[in-house]
Design an enzyme around this catalytic site. Structure first.
Site, mmCIF file in Angstrom:
data_model
loop_
_atom_site.group_PDB
_atom_site.id
_atom_site.type_symbol
_atom_site.label_atom_id
_atom_site.label_comp_id
_atom_site.label_asym_id
_atom_site.label_seq_id
_atom_site.Cartn_x
_atom_site.Cartn_y
_atom_site.Cartn_z
ATOM 1 N N TRP A 11 36.287 -7.254 -4.534
ATOM 2 C CA TRP A 11 35.675 -6.358 -3.495
ATOM 3 C C TRP A 11 36.510 -6.791 -2.438
ATOM 4 C CZ3 TRP A 11 30.560 -6.726 -1.123
ATOM 5 C CH2 TRP A 11 30.216 -8.151 -1.107
ATOM 6 N N GLU A 47 24.812 -13.232 -7.439
ATOM 7 C CA GLU A 47 24.974 -13.119 -9.108
ATOM 8 C C GLU A 47 23.959 -14.176 -9.545
ATOM 9 O OE1 GLU A 47 29.551 -13.410 -8.774
ATOM 10 O OE2 GLU A 47 29.947 -11.975 -8.559
ATOM 11 N N LYS A 49 22.530 -16.010 -3.823
ATOM 12 C CA LYS A 49 24.409 -16.789 -4.061
ATOM 13 C C LYS A 49 25.102 -16.365 -2.124
ATOM 14 C CE LYS A 49 28.274 -16.740 -6.718
ATOM 15 N NZ LYS A 49 29.747 -16.272 -7.066
ATOM 16 N N GLN A 50 24.095 -15.085 -2.742
ATOM 17 C CA GLN A 50 25.692 -14.755 -0.724
ATOM 18 C C GLN A 50 24.448 -13.228 -0.234
ATOM 19 O OE1 GLN A 50 28.539 -13.737 -4.180
ATOM 20 N NE2 GLN A 50 29.142 -12.739 -2.472
#
Ligand code: BGC
Length: 771
Positions: A357, A488, A601-602
């Protein structure tokens, strides 16, 4: 973290040879031209640690899946872009002794990558174990003008000896991917031929049947004069070469010029490889190194004209941003809709060179802003062409009626990721693919794309969302259960805000698109209804209900949307309070501990706030930013850019700059200790985004260009370029703000909140106080 790359505006420079950095440098100094790419391996033999890598865009192998426990729905294979024939080989022997930088004493070593013209130069003095000293200068490039041509000019000088010299110029097809699941070799030899200085090798991939055709024509000049003796032909399994013998005297200079054709059956029909490569090398050698280089550097100059970013007052930052732009342009040229952008591009094998993605979420804006419209359009067409496979993928998981789930990882449209919590659950990717259609049209105004391409993809994705939600009696709302968001570091959660948001947004956008097509292309719409058996009334009624009744986890006390249903049950301890030696947590903690922790994580919820900025006022963005950022570990290189842009939106300029710095030199300084695996190509696009959108404040709202620039305190000035709807703008920010429209035609832009119209060649100058 490393600090051995010399700071320079247009060049990446390494001085002195340290074998410990070799793999990192092989990544940093990689070359590519969209069609092919390679790590910066040495031409001469190197017996030290190295990852030999040559890659042909789109040429892959389905490597049989390897997992602990098989789950129904797992793909059979992981597609890998293949390490292909190594065509750069030029081995040197002096009186039988091999030139090998792992065994020689190496002095005056310098590696230099000129980013302006994509030329790799390497020079050194090597003393062989026998004491013979050679001076070497090697130059090579992968032509951007003719993308099937690679050229090397390898020059040797004897500094202290007279002895017989042997040069073996070769193509080696006996290569493998380091991460091959079963230590299998993926290529078989089809054909080979050597005639004097002309050597040809044709290989075929197992299973996928791609052909690669490599041919080289080698010229050797001793003290400027061509060596006329016929070289010896060398043929082994998967290997062809020409061996030149010379008597080398002290002070002599020998130049090896290698003209290579690198073809794949994606462009050249099978069976035509021999003739095609012959024509290419003949044309190339007739032009010669200098002319080919001029053509190549001209092609690069044109690319830089529309994409360069200049920073005054900070050389490290200048080098960093150009490095990012350079590698993005090397990786994808947008000439072929079958190709895409792997997270490591052509610079390594991690992530298999396949599509994530990342392309839609991070790379598309770069190509929209810096390249002709067709380049971004081809990225969209890639997914359009894969729609059938996305529908099959969804069917395998039990979805019906044309619902499409695009793969998490793919090369040909089939899913090849195999961790259930990502393959089946990280479905927000489907939203990113829908969002990219909106983003492209909002930026370019090319509404023609919607019918039929955009609509068909949106319909498939909307049908997926409509089946993926379920009605919760308890909540009296629609919910989406068992997902993994962009973060994630938590899996199988319920009602991930970003995923729910993407579902609702896609449904709304598809309804808008339907209204547009019905209005503008009524006959075509009728055809589309038939083609897709689209029960408009019934299906869209259901969509509207989902839009109205979707559940979004919300904390009324903090006035923020929650990342997922159970998020507030977690222990909320800011990252700052973690002991330093526990970072990065993905290398220090058990996976179980990570999953239960609050650490992100992000960008996840913040990804939605970034994409849908107009729906949230500044105060709301601030509240979300202040809640989520302190518990975000940014352990994906895709994270800091989104945070940089949002920080700038809420007026935190220092924070915006701080996040920008985390991505700009990520690879140059080997920030995460993983540059040896290859460069973070897709996150480089995020770096560009954070420059143009955070510092330049660029946005396009309802087709209207908006700029809201500021300059980081430590810089004197900067400038960037963007192409927008046929105009080409240069934005210079220093003591004052200057905007130049380089193209014919007028463009209107809202700058610092006021509307301006810029005529062709007009320069608009604004005082910084007007911000
Ligand atoms: C990120 C994903 C990304 C992938 C490839 C992962 O670490 O979490 O969002 O798609 O890397 O770049």
């Amino acid at each position: 973290m490393k600090n051995y790359i010399i700071h320079c505006d247009w060049k990446v420079i390494e001085e002195g040879f340290d074998p410990k950095n070799n793999r990192v440098s092989e990544s940093l100094f990689s070359l590519g031209n969209g069609h092919t790419g390679q790590r910066a391996n040495f031409e001469e033999k190197y017996s030290g640690d190295s990852l030999q890598g040559n890659y042909l865009a789109g040429v892959y192998y389905p490597d049989k899946t390897r997992v602990g426990w098989w789950k129904n729905g797992y793909p059979e294979y992981f597609a890998k872009v293949l390490n292909a024939a190594n065509w750069i080989g030029i081995h040197i022997q002096v009186d039988g002794e091999e030139l090998d930088l792992a065994t020689a004493q190496v002095d005056e070593f310098k590696r230099e990558l000129d980013m302006h013209s994509a030329l790799l130069t390497r020079s050194f003095v090597a003393s062989l174990p026998s004491g013979k000293k050679l001076e070497v200068e090697a130059k090579r490039f992968l032509s951007m003008k003719n993308q099937e041509i690679g050229v090397i000019r390898y020059q040797l000088k004897s500094l202290n000896f007279s002895a017989p010299l042997t040069v073996t110029s070769f193509i080696d097809g006996d290569v493998m991917n380091e991460d091959s699941n079963y230590d299998e070799k993926f290529w078989v030899e089809l054909e080979k031929e050597v005639e004097g200085a002309n050597a040809f090798l044709c290989m075929e991939t197992k299973k996928t049947g791609f052909h690669s055709g490599n041919r080289q024509l080698t010229r050797v000049l001793l003290n400027g004069k061509e060596q006329l003796d016929q070289p010896e032909a060398l043929q082994k399994e998967k290997f062809v070469g020409s061996v030149f013998h010379s008597q080398f005297q002290e002070g002599d200079t020998l130049v090896v010029e290698k003209y290579a054709a690198i073809c794949s059956s994606l462009q050249t029909p099978k069976g035509k490889m021999k003739a095609r490569t012959q024509k290419l090398v003949e044309e190339a050698s007739a032009k010669g190194f200098e002319q080919l280089y001029q053509e190549h550097s001209k092609a690069w100059e044109l690319r830089w004209e529309t994409s360069d970013i200049e920073i005054k007052g900070d050389r490290a930052a200048q080098q960093g941003i150009r490095f990012n732009i350079f590698h993005l342009m090397q990786t994808y040229t947008g000439d072929d809709e079958r190709l895409n952008i792997g997270p490591k591009g052509f610079t390594g094998e991690k992530y298999g060179g396949v599509t994530y993605w990342d392309t839609e979420a991070y790379c598309l804006p770069f190509f929209l802003g810096t390249a002709p419209e067709r380049v971004a359009k081809n990225l969209l067409m890639y997914r359009y062409k894969h729609l059938g496979r996305a529908i099959e993928n969804a069917e395998k998981l039990g979805f019906k009626n044309g619902a499409a789930l695009y793969p998490m990882v793919t090369i040909n449209g089939e899913e090849c990721h195999n961790e259930w919590e990502i393959t089946f659950e990280e479905i927000h990717r489907n939203g990113a693919i829908a969002y990219a259609i909106y983003n492209y049209i909002n930026y370019t105004g090319d509404r023609q794309y919607l019918a039929p391409y955009g609509f068909e993809v949106l319909l498939g994705i909307s049908r997926f969302w409509a089946q993926r939600v379920n009605w919760s009696e308890e909540k009296q709302a629609y919910v989406i259960l068992g997902v993994t968001g962009p973060n994630e570091y938590e899996n199988n959660v319920n009602n991930n805000f970003h995923t729910n948001k993407m579902a609702v947004w896609t449904l709304k956008y598809t309804l808008d698109v339907i209204a547009y097509i019905k209005r503008e292309h009524p006959y075509l719409f009728e055809e589309l209804i038939q083609k897709w058996k689209f029960n408009e009334l019934q299906e869209t009624d259901h969509w509207k209900e989902i839009i109205e009744k979707m559940y979004f986890p919300y904390d009324a006390k903090r006035e923020i949307f929650l990342q997922q249903d159970g998020f507030l049950d977690k222990e909320l301890i800011p990252v700052d309070l973690l002991p330093e030696d526990e970072y990065p947590i993905n290398q220090n903690w058990s996976w179980d501990r990570i999953l239960r922790s609050c650490y992100i994580k992000q960008a996840d919820t913040l990804q939605s706030l970034y994409w849908f900025q107009d729906e949230y006022d500044q105060e709301s963005v601030k509240r979300h930013f202040d809640f989520y950022e302190p518990i975000t570990v940014h352990e994906s290189s895709l994270s800091p850019c989104v945070h940089s842009i949002l920080a700038s939106r809420i007026g935190r300029e220092d924070k915006a700059y701080e996040f920008y710095l985390r991505t700009a030199r990520l690879d140059l300084d080997d920030y995460n200790n993983d540059t040896e695996d290859g460069l973070h190509i897709t996150s480089m696009a995020g770096t560009w985004m954070s420059f143009v959108e955070a510092f330049g404040g660029m946005r396009v709202k309802n087709g209207q260009l908006m700029l809201d620039p500021f300059i980081p305190k430590s810089w004197e000035s900067y400038s960037f370029k963007i192409s927008f709807r046929g105009s080409h703008l240069e934005i210079q920010m220093g003591e004052e703000l200057k905007i130049i429209n380089h193209n014919p035609g007028m463009v209107s832009a809202i700058i610092w909140g006021k509307n301006y119209e810029l005529q062709e060649k007009q320069e608009l100058i604004l005082n910084r106080e007007e911000k």
